[in-house]
Design an enzyme around this catalytic site. Sequence first.
Site, PDB file in Angstrom:
ATOM      1  N   SER A  26       0.860  -1.183   0.000  1.00 45.44           N
ATOM      2  CA  SER A  26       0.000   0.000   0.000  1.00 45.44           C
ATOM      3  C   SER A  26       0.897   1.235   0.000  1.00 45.44           C
ATOM      4  O   SER A  26       2.110   1.130   0.249  1.00 45.44           O
ATOM      5  CB  SER A  26      -0.884  -0.008   1.243  1.00 45.44           C
ATOM      6  OG  SER A  26      -0.058   0.107   2.389  1.00 45.44           O
ATOM      7  N   ARG A  33       9.420   1.382   3.009  1.00 46.59           N
ATOM      8  CA  ARG A  33      10.525   0.823   2.198  1.00 46.59           C
ATOM      9  C   ARG A  33      11.346   1.957   1.580  1.00 46.59           C
ATOM     10  O   ARG A  33      12.568   1.895   1.532  1.00 46.59           O
ATOM     11  CB  ARG A  33       9.982  -0.078   1.090  1.00 46.59           C
ATOM     12  CG  ARG A  33       8.974  -1.127   1.535  1.00 46.59           C
ATOM     13  CD  ARG A  33       9.588  -2.326   2.250  1.00 46.59           C
ATOM     14  NE  ARG A  33       8.552  -3.282   2.627  1.00 46.59           N
ATOM     15  CZ  ARG A  33       8.042  -3.402   3.855  1.00 46.59           C
ATOM     16  NH1 ARG A  33       8.485  -2.653   4.836  1.00 46.59           N
ATOM     17  NH2 ARG A  33       7.096  -4.295   4.106  1.00 46.59           N
ATOM     18  N   LYS A 136      -5.706 -11.021  -4.237  1.00 47.01           N
ATOM     19  CA  LYS A 136      -5.151 -11.403  -2.938  1.00 47.01           C
ATOM     20  C   LYS A 136      -5.911 -10.722  -1.803  1.00 47.01           C
ATOM     21  O   LYS A 136      -6.307  -9.568  -1.929  1.00 47.01           O
ATOM     22  CB  LYS A 136      -3.688 -10.992  -2.850  1.00 47.01           C
ATOM     23  CG  LYS A 136      -3.046 -11.305  -1.492  1.00 47.01           C
ATOM     24  CD  LYS A 136      -1.688 -10.650  -1.323  1.00 47.01           C
ATOM     25  CE  LYS A 136      -1.729  -9.639  -0.206  1.00 47.01           C
ATOM     26  NZ  LYS A 136      -0.403  -9.135   0.164  1.00 47.01           N
ATOM     27  N   GLU A 177      -4.846 -15.806   1.799  1.00 49.20           N
ATOM     28  CA  GLU A 177      -3.650 -15.591   2.626  1.00 49.20           C
ATOM     29  C   GLU A 177      -3.993 -15.401   4.098  1.00 49.20           C
ATOM     30  O   GLU A 177      -4.284 -14.293   4.534  1.00 49.20           O
ATOM     31  CB  GLU A 177      -2.864 -14.362   2.117  1.00 49.20           C
ATOM     32  CG  GLU A 177      -1.608 -14.099   2.957  1.00 49.20           C
ATOM     33  CD  GLU A 177      -0.779 -12.894   2.493  1.00 49.20           C
ATOM     34  OE1 GLU A 177      -1.214 -12.160   1.594  1.00 49.20           O
ATOM     35  OE2 GLU A 177       0.310 -12.708   3.063  1.00 49.20           O
ATOM     36  N   LYS A 219      -1.803 -18.953   0.216  1.00 52.31           N
ATOM     37  CA  LYS A 219      -0.575 -18.229   0.558  1.00 52.31           C
ATOM     38  C   LYS A 219      -0.409 -18.235   2.072  1.00 52.31           C
ATOM     39  O   LYS A 219      -0.900 -17.333   2.756  1.00 52.31           O
ATOM     40  CB  LYS A 219      -0.638 -16.797   0.009  1.00 52.31           C
ATOM     41  CG  LYS A 219       0.556 -15.922   0.398  1.00 52.31           C
ATOM     42  CD  LYS A 219       0.635 -14.666  -0.457  1.00 52.31           C
ATOM     43  CE  LYS A 219       1.738 -13.750   0.033  1.00 52.31           C
ATOM     44  NZ  LYS A 219       2.070 -12.696  -0.931  1.00 52.31           N
ATOM     45  N   SER A 261       6.876 -14.326   2.708  1.00 48.21           N
ATOM     46  CA  SER A 261       8.178 -14.371   3.394  1.00 48.21           C
ATOM     47  C   SER A 261       8.086 -13.822   4.818  1.00 48.21           C
ATOM     48  O   SER A 261       8.863 -14.236   5.678  1.00 48.21           O
ATOM     49  CB  SER A 261       9.258 -13.649   2.586  1.00 48.21           C
ATOM     50  OG  SER A 261       8.986 -12.281   2.403  1.00 48.21           O
ATOM     51  N   SER A 289       5.565 -16.413  -2.967  1.00 50.22           N
ATOM     52  CA  SER A 289       4.830 -15.190  -3.284  1.00 50.22           C
ATOM     53  C   SER A 289       5.418 -14.135  -2.353  1.00 50.22           C
ATOM     54  O   SER A 289       4.786 -13.694  -1.401  1.00 50.22           O
ATOM     55  CB  SER A 289       3.335 -15.376  -3.034  1.00 50.22           C
ATOM     56  OG  SER A 289       2.661 -14.147  -3.228  1.00 50.22           O
ATOM     57  N   GLY A 291       7.270 -10.700  -0.985  1.00 45.56           N
ATOM     58  CA  GLY A 291       7.352  -9.254  -1.135  1.00 45.56           C
ATOM     59  C   GLY A 291       8.742  -8.814  -0.750  1.00 45.56           C
ATOM     60  O   GLY A 291       9.638  -8.631  -1.564  1.00 45.56           O
ATOM     61  N   ARG A 292       8.946  -8.746   0.584  1.00 46.80           N
ATOM     62  CA  ARG A 292      10.237  -8.261   1.087  1.00 46.80           C
ATOM     63  C   ARG A 292      11.413  -9.120   0.640  1.00 46.80           C
ATOM     64  O   ARG A 292      12.465  -8.597   0.275  1.00 46.80           O
ATOM     65  CB  ARG A 292      10.195  -8.194   2.622  1.00 46.80           C
ATOM     66  CG  ARG A 292       9.427  -6.982   3.113  1.00 46.80           C
ATOM     67  CD  ARG A 292       9.029  -7.114   4.568  1.00 46.80           C
ATOM     68  NE  ARG A 292       7.894  -8.031   4.745  1.00 46.80           N
ATOM     69  CZ  ARG A 292       7.339  -8.306   5.914  1.00 46.80           C
ATOM     70  NH1 ARG A 292       7.831  -7.770   7.011  1.00 46.80           N
ATOM     71  NH2 ARG A 292       6.316  -9.112   5.996  1.00 46.80           N
TER      72      ARG A 292
HETATM   73  P1  13P Z   1       6.166 -10.606   2.408  1.00 45.78           P
HETATM   74  O1  13P Z   1       6.760 -11.689   1.534  1.00 45.78           O
HETATM   75  O2  13P Z   1       7.037  -9.397   2.535  1.00 45.78           O
HETATM   76  O3  13P Z   1       5.630 -11.140   3.694  1.00 45.78           O
HETATM   77  O4  13P Z   1       4.916 -10.045   1.620  1.00 45.78           O
HETATM   78  C1  13P Z   1       4.093 -10.903   0.980  1.00 45.78           C
HETATM   79  C2  13P Z   1       2.723 -10.374   1.033  1.00 45.78           C
HETATM   80  O5  13P Z   1       2.091 -10.202   0.019  1.00 45.78           O
HETATM   81  C3  13P Z   1       2.145 -10.100   2.352  1.00 45.78           C
HETATM   82  O6  13P Z   1       0.791  -9.872   2.225  1.00 45.78           O
END
Ligand code: 13P
Length: 339
Positions: A26, A33, A136, A177, A219, A261, A289, A291-292
Amino acid sequence: MDLQALNKVAEAMVAPGRGILAADESTGTIKKRFDAIGVENTEDNRRDYRELMFRSDAMKHYVSGVILFDETIWQNAADGTPLVKLITDAGSIPGIKVDKGAHPMPGFPGETITEGLDGLGERLAKYYERGARFAKWRAVIDIAAGVPTWGAIKANAHALARYAALCQANQIVPIVEPEVLMDGDHDIDRCDTVTRLVLKTTFQELFEQRVALEGMVLKPNMVISGKKNGARAGVQEVAEKTIAALKATVPAAVPGIAYLSGGQSDEEATAHLDAMNKIGGFPWKMTYSYGRALQAAPQKAWAGKKENVAAAQAAFGHRARMNGLASKGEYDAGMEKAA
Ligand code: 13P
């Protein structure tokens, strides 16, 4: 609903060698970040950053799909090309985050409920028109003293199921998720217990809401020690306990598992995924899947400067390749140094 078509998309999302780039931060989250790399959080900077990833070569080889934030799905690249087109041109599938965030849950101190169901059907139809083929929704379950409660687990699982049913009615594959956070000081066995209860409840709700499991992707978090735990479990234990928890709670009809992650280091997240695929013996594809764990390195390399775009794309490409290999159980930590 065309379940065969949904299943085809779900299978493509978890195809071996590929995984999902979670670029759906968001505006508030991407600010955190950007703050870390000294970049101002403007619409153009957010566009430039995401554009560099979507134009990278790695997209064609290792990224099956990209989760976008609402702003991004409507954005054009600097040359006017819709960002969604950059993704499909690379052979990847555009997806969209549709939840409206985790909000304090009334009567449940320290717990949240994810909002965003009102008007969701109409929003999904518009996203489909724009090219999104999956969505998602993230439910957040924390572990702390007296938390999580049954009431919060149940409400979040129900919302996930309602979201998933609306997605399928609009011909969009839901990523379901339910994230059990790893922020606390709990041990891996507490995470195991909570994760099993959350997954079991989520699949019960999905069943009650008549969600077709063949047309979704799960997820989940991995079964892992809390970040502040003094004696964190090793890679093999995480892999074995995660597989065991999923086998006990996730039906085989689900095509694939794409892990979040959740605050693991880049290399930890890759090693865990790889260890699970090396063990094998489960009915689902297992991929990432992230993000970080995919973006920390490219963000650092980019630092908001045009002259760093190639270096940032290389950093992204490296992590995507490592995770692509991990999705087939073909990763080796030595590859990090070699690169
Ligand atoms: P992370 O891999 O950084 O946890 O983010 C994945 C994600 O989409 C969290 O909703």
